[in-house]
Design a protein around this motif. Structure first.
Motif, PDB file in Angstrom:
ATOM      1  N   SER A 144      88.423 126.360 -87.078  1.00  0.00           N
ATOM      2  CA  SER A 144      87.964 124.986 -87.345  1.00  0.00           C
ATOM      3  C   SER A 144      88.186 124.662 -88.809  1.00  0.00           C
ATOM      4  O   SER A 144      88.359 125.568 -89.641  1.00  0.00           O
ATOM      5  N   PHE A 145      88.196 123.386 -89.102  1.00  0.00           N
ATOM      6  CA  PHE A 145      88.351 122.956 -90.494  1.00  0.00           C
ATOM      7  C   PHE A 145      87.816 121.534 -90.626  1.00  0.00           C
ATOM      8  O   PHE A 145      87.634 120.826 -89.622  1.00  0.00           O
ATOM      9  N   ASP A 146      87.556 121.150 -91.867  1.00  0.00           N
ATOM     10  CA  ASP A 146      87.097 119.788 -92.142  1.00  0.00           C
ATOM     11  C   ASP A 146      88.257 118.970 -92.689  1.00  0.00           C
ATOM     12  O   ASP A 146      89.065 119.488 -93.475  1.00  0.00           O
ATOM     13  N   LYS A 147      88.332 117.732 -92.249  1.00  0.00           N
ATOM     14  CA  LYS A 147      89.388 116.862 -92.766  1.00  0.00           C
ATOM     15  C   LYS A 147      88.860 115.436 -92.847  1.00  0.00           C
ATOM     16  O   LYS A 147      88.435 114.873 -91.835  1.00  0.00           O
ATOM     17  N   ASN A 148      88.866 114.890 -94.015  1.00  0.00           N
ATOM     18  CA  ASN A 148      88.474 113.481 -94.256  1.00  0.00           C
ATOM     19  C   ASN A 148      87.141 113.104 -93.603  1.00  0.00           C
ATOM     20  O   ASN A 148      87.010 112.020 -93.035  1.00  0.00           O
ATOM     21  N   GLY A 149      86.181 114.014 -93.637  1.00  0.00           N
ATOM     22  CA  GLY A 149      84.854 113.683 -93.116  1.00  0.00           C
ATOM     23  C   GLY A 149      84.642 114.016 -91.654  1.00  0.00           C
ATOM     24  O   GLY A 149      83.541 113.849 -91.133  1.00  0.00           O
ATOM     25  N   TRP A 150      85.684 114.464 -90.949  1.00  0.00           N
ATOM     26  CA  TRP A 150      85.538 114.924 -89.570  1.00  0.00           C
ATOM     27  C   TRP A 150      85.665 116.443 -89.542  1.00  0.00           C
ATOM     28  O   TRP A 150      86.362 117.033 -90.381  1.00  0.00           O
ATOM     29  N   ASN A 184      76.541 124.918 -85.147  1.00  0.00           N
ATOM     30  CA  ASN A 184      75.261 124.983 -85.883  1.00  0.00           C
ATOM     31  C   ASN A 184      75.464 124.787 -87.379  1.00  0.00           C
ATOM     32  O   ASN A 184      74.625 124.214 -88.060  1.00  0.00           O
ATOM     33  N   ASN A 185      76.605 125.283 -87.881  1.00  0.00           N
ATOM     34  CA  ASN A 185      76.879 125.184 -89.322  1.00  0.00           C
ATOM     35  C   ASN A 185      77.466 123.840 -89.737  1.00  0.00           C
ATOM     36  O   ASN A 185      77.696 123.601 -90.922  1.00  0.00           O
ATOM     37  N   THR A 186      77.778 122.989 -88.762  1.00  0.00           N
ATOM     38  CA  THR A 186      78.347 121.675 -89.077  1.00  0.00           C
ATOM     39  C   THR A 186      77.200 120.670 -89.237  1.00  0.00           C
ATOM     40  O   THR A 186      76.374 120.544 -88.324  1.00  0.00           O
ATOM     41  N   PRO A 187      77.123 119.978 -90.367  1.00  0.00           N
ATOM     42  CA  PRO A 187      76.037 119.003 -90.546  1.00  0.00           C
ATOM     43  C   PRO A 187      76.002 117.992 -89.397  1.00  0.00           C
ATOM     44  O   PRO A 187      77.058 117.578 -88.901  1.00  0.00           O
ATOM     45  N   SER A 188      74.796 117.630 -88.987  1.00  0.00           N
ATOM     46  CA  SER A 188      74.659 116.775 -87.796  1.00  0.00           C
ATOM     47  C   SER A 188      75.257 115.382 -88.010  1.00  0.00           C
ATOM     48  O   SER A 188      75.528 114.665 -87.053  1.00  0.00           O
ATOM     49  N   SER A 228      83.172 125.334 -68.300  1.00  0.00           N
ATOM     50  CA  SER A 228      82.856 123.957 -68.731  1.00  0.00           C
ATOM     51  C   SER A 228      81.357 123.714 -68.809  1.00  0.00           C
ATOM     52  O   SER A 228      80.884 123.051 -69.733  1.00  0.00           O
ATOM     53  N   ALA A 229      80.617 124.236 -67.828  1.00  0.00           N
ATOM     54  CA  ALA A 229      79.166 123.964 -67.803  1.00  0.00           C
ATOM     55  C   ALA A 229      78.515 124.480 -69.088  1.00  0.00           C
ATOM     56  O   ALA A 229      77.683 123.784 -69.686  1.00  0.00           O
ATOM     57  N   GLN A 230      78.902 125.677 -69.524  1.00  0.00           N
ATOM     58  CA  GLN A 230      78.317 126.226 -70.755  1.00  0.00           C
ATOM     59  C   GLN A 230      78.751 125.408 -71.969  1.00  0.00           C
ATOM     60  O   GLN A 230      77.961 125.132 -72.873  1.00  0.00           O
ATOM     61  N   ILE A 231      80.038 125.041 -72.009  1.00  0.00           N
ATOM     62  CA  ILE A 231      80.538 124.285 -73.167  1.00  0.00           C
ATOM     63  C   ILE A 231      79.874 122.902 -73.219  1.00  0.00           C
ATOM     64  O   ILE A 231      79.434 122.444 -74.275  1.00  0.00           O
ATOM     65  N   LEU A 232      79.781 122.243 -72.041  1.00  0.00           N
ATOM     66  CA  LEU A 232      79.136 120.926 -72.001  1.00  0.00           C
ATOM     67  C   LEU A 232      77.670 121.034 -72.419  1.00  0.00           C
ATOM     68  O   LEU A 232      77.134 120.159 -73.115  1.00  0.00           O
ATOM     69  N   GLY A 233      77.012 122.109 -72.000  1.00  0.00           N
ATOM     70  CA  GLY A 233      75.618 122.336 -72.388  1.00  0.00           C
ATOM     71  C   GLY A 233      75.487 122.461 -73.894  1.00  0.00           C
ATOM     72  O   GLY A 233      74.558 121.930 -74.503  1.00  0.00           O
ATOM     73  N   LEU A 234      76.444 123.164 -74.480  1.00  0.00           N
ATOM     74  CA  LEU A 234      76.449 123.333 -75.940  1.00  0.00           C
ATOM     75  C   LEU A 234      76.686 121.984 -76.638  1.00  0.00           C
ATOM     76  O   LEU A 234      75.988 121.632 -77.589  1.00  0.00           O
ATOM     77  N   PHE A 235      77.665 121.223 -76.142  1.00  0.00           N
ATOM     78  CA  PHE A 235      77.944 119.899 -76.719  1.00  0.00           C
ATOM     79  C   PHE A 235      76.700 119.001 -76.626  1.00  0.00           C
ATOM     80  O   PHE A 235      76.449 118.179 -77.501  1.00  0.00           O
ATOM     81  N   ASN A 236      75.955 119.170 -75.542  1.00  0.00           N
ATOM     82  CA  ASN A 236      74.738 118.368 -75.341  1.00  0.00           C
ATOM     83  C   ASN A 236      73.718 118.566 -76.451  1.00  0.00           C
ATOM     84  O   ASN A 236      72.941 117.661 -76.742  1.00  0.00           O
ATOM     85  N   ARG A 237      73.746 119.751 -77.041  1.00  0.00           N
ATOM     86  CA  ARG A 237      72.787 120.046 -78.119  1.00  0.00           C
ATOM     87  C   ARG A 237      73.308 119.570 -79.482  1.00  0.00           C
ATOM     88  O   ARG A 237      72.636 119.732 -80.493  1.00  0.00           O
ATOM     89  N   HIS A 238      74.544 119.048 -79.501  1.00  0.00           N
ATOM     90  CA  HIS A 238      75.131 118.586 -80.771  1.00  0.00           C
ATOM     91  C   HIS A 238      75.721 117.195 -80.536  1.00  0.00           C
ATOM     92  O   HIS A 238      76.881 117.070 -80.139  1.00  0.00           O
ATOM     93  N   ASP A 239      74.924 116.160 -80.771  1.00  0.00           N
ATOM     94  CA  ASP A 239      75.452 114.837 -80.425  1.00  0.00           C
ATOM     95  C   ASP A 239      76.470 114.310 -81.441  1.00  0.00           C
ATOM     96  O   ASP A 239      76.954 113.186 -81.308  1.00  0.00           O
ATOM     97  N   ASN A 240      76.833 115.147 -82.416  1.00  0.00           N
ATOM     98  CA  ASN A 240      77.957 114.767 -83.290  1.00  0.00           C
ATOM     99  C   ASN A 240      79.312 115.138 -82.673  1.00  0.00           C
ATOM    100  O   ASN A 240      80.357 114.753 -83.205  1.00  0.00           O
ATOM    101  N   VAL A 241      79.311 115.871 -81.542  1.00  0.00           N
ATOM    102  CA  VAL A 241      80.585 116.121 -80.840  1.00  0.00           C
ATOM    103  C   VAL A 241      80.958 114.832 -80.118  1.00  0.00           C
ATOM    104  O   VAL A 241      80.231 114.356 -79.243  1.00  0.00           O
ATOM    105  N   LYS A 242      82.086 114.256 -80.507  1.00  0.00           N
ATOM    106  CA  LYS A 242      82.441 112.915 -80.024  1.00  0.00           C
ATOM    107  C   LYS A 242      83.600 112.943 -79.025  1.00  0.00           C
ATOM    108  O   LYS A 242      83.599 112.201 -78.061  1.00  0.00           O
TER     109      LYS A 242
END
Ligand SMILES: [Fe+2]
Length: 303
Positions: A144-150, A184-188, A228-242
């Motif tokens: 992963s990496f950060d680019k222009n605020g994403w 978890n390490n990505t700011p919300s 998918s169910a586990q990944i979707l569950g994880l995304f559910n806990r991070h509403d910054n995943v768009k």
């Protein structure tokens, strides 16, 4: 003050938003901070005009009025196929790099696709995955990496089957742990884009063959992530995943589930360089990422 200067001044004053004039007055639109060209399933090979087609696609995206900042390649860069000789696989990668080297000036990041992984007729693909990582210019198969605020996450979908040959789609335990920590390490307040070769969630997987067997829908584990169910569950806990984008199916779809949009973005090669694949033309997606966490994903036919 000229109108153009007025808009410029106001744009600077409101920061983060661009201002446009409409019949009803001025409106605030989110500011685009990153434009990505999402290419997938290029399937470069020495015949069927694949190299010329790839070149045409690269020229098209570089000639857009607003040039992309980054190319995101979600894999199947070469035709490959299990059991071909190492020499043939090496020739395909050489052709891929030749076109990229001479026809592209935009930075590229890549995921690994199943066709990128060379493997002997019988046996596992661990050597081939390392080779694919080297050719794709990535030290690990996921990152992963950060680019222009994403925040941008590149996943490795391709998992060797327990029998030792073939593949199915999932994250192994180490990658799933890494993904949890990474989110978890990505700011919300930082929006996240996730890329994988194989879709995490897709509608087109229901229509890529004879999927209805004995009145039951059947989707092979090699077509869509089995976790998918586990990944979707994880995304559910991070509403910054768009947004989560993928390739693999060579078809175009968009599924919105909970607060995440999943886009399966066709294929540069269409039907493996033989025209359209079902209803989907050869193409690539332009993804605009905005400062407020919104996005647009538009499929572009480059022919
Ligand atoms: Fe493919």
């Amino acid at each position: 003050m000229q109108r153009r200067n007025l808009l410029k001044t106001i744009g600077m004053a409101v920061g983060g938003y661009s201002v446009s004039a409409s019949a009803s007055g001025f409106s605030l639109a989110p500011k685009r901070i990153l434009r990505i060209a999402h290419l997938t399933d290029i399937h470069v090979q020495p015949h069927l005009w694949a190299a010329k087609g790839f070149e045409k696609c690269l020229h098209h995206l570089q000639n857009l009025e607003v040039k992309p900042d980054l190319i995101l390649n979600t894999g199947d860069s070469v035709m490959g196929s299990s059991g071909i000789s190492k020499e043939k696989a090496a020739r395909e990668w050489a052709l891929y790099h030749k076109v990229l080297g001479s026809e592209n000036s935009i930075p590229m990041v890549s995921c690994i696709g199943n066709h990128d992984i060379w493997c002997p007729p019988t046996g596992s693909f661990s050597e081939g995955k390392k080779w694919a990582m080297d050719e794709s210019g990535t030290a690990g198969s996921y990152r992963s990496f950060d680019k222009n605020g994403w925040h941008i996450i590149l996943l490795d979908s391709i998992h060797c089957r327990p029998e030792g040959t073939g593949y199915y789609a999932r994250l192994d335990e180490a990658q799933m742990d890494w993904l949890k920590k990474d989110l978890n390490n990505t700011p919300s307040h930082t929006p996240v884009l996730v890329a994988s070769h194989i879709p995490i969630l897709s509608a087109s997987v229901f229509f890529d063959g004879d999927n209805l067997k004995n009145n039951q829908w059947v989707v092979p584990g090699s077509w869509m992530h089995t976790d998918s169910a586990q990944i979707l569950g994880l995304f559910n806990r991070h509403d910054n995943v768009k947004l989560a984008v993928s390739g693999h199916i060579h078809l175009l779809d968009r599924v919105v589930y909970n607060s995440v949009t999943y886009c399966c973005n066709g294929a540069v090669s269409g039907n493996y360089w033989m025209g359209k694949y079902k209803q989907t033309s050869p193409g690539y997606a332009i993804i605009d990422l905005f400062e407020d966490g919104s996005f647009s994903n538009q499929y572009v036919n480059y022919h």
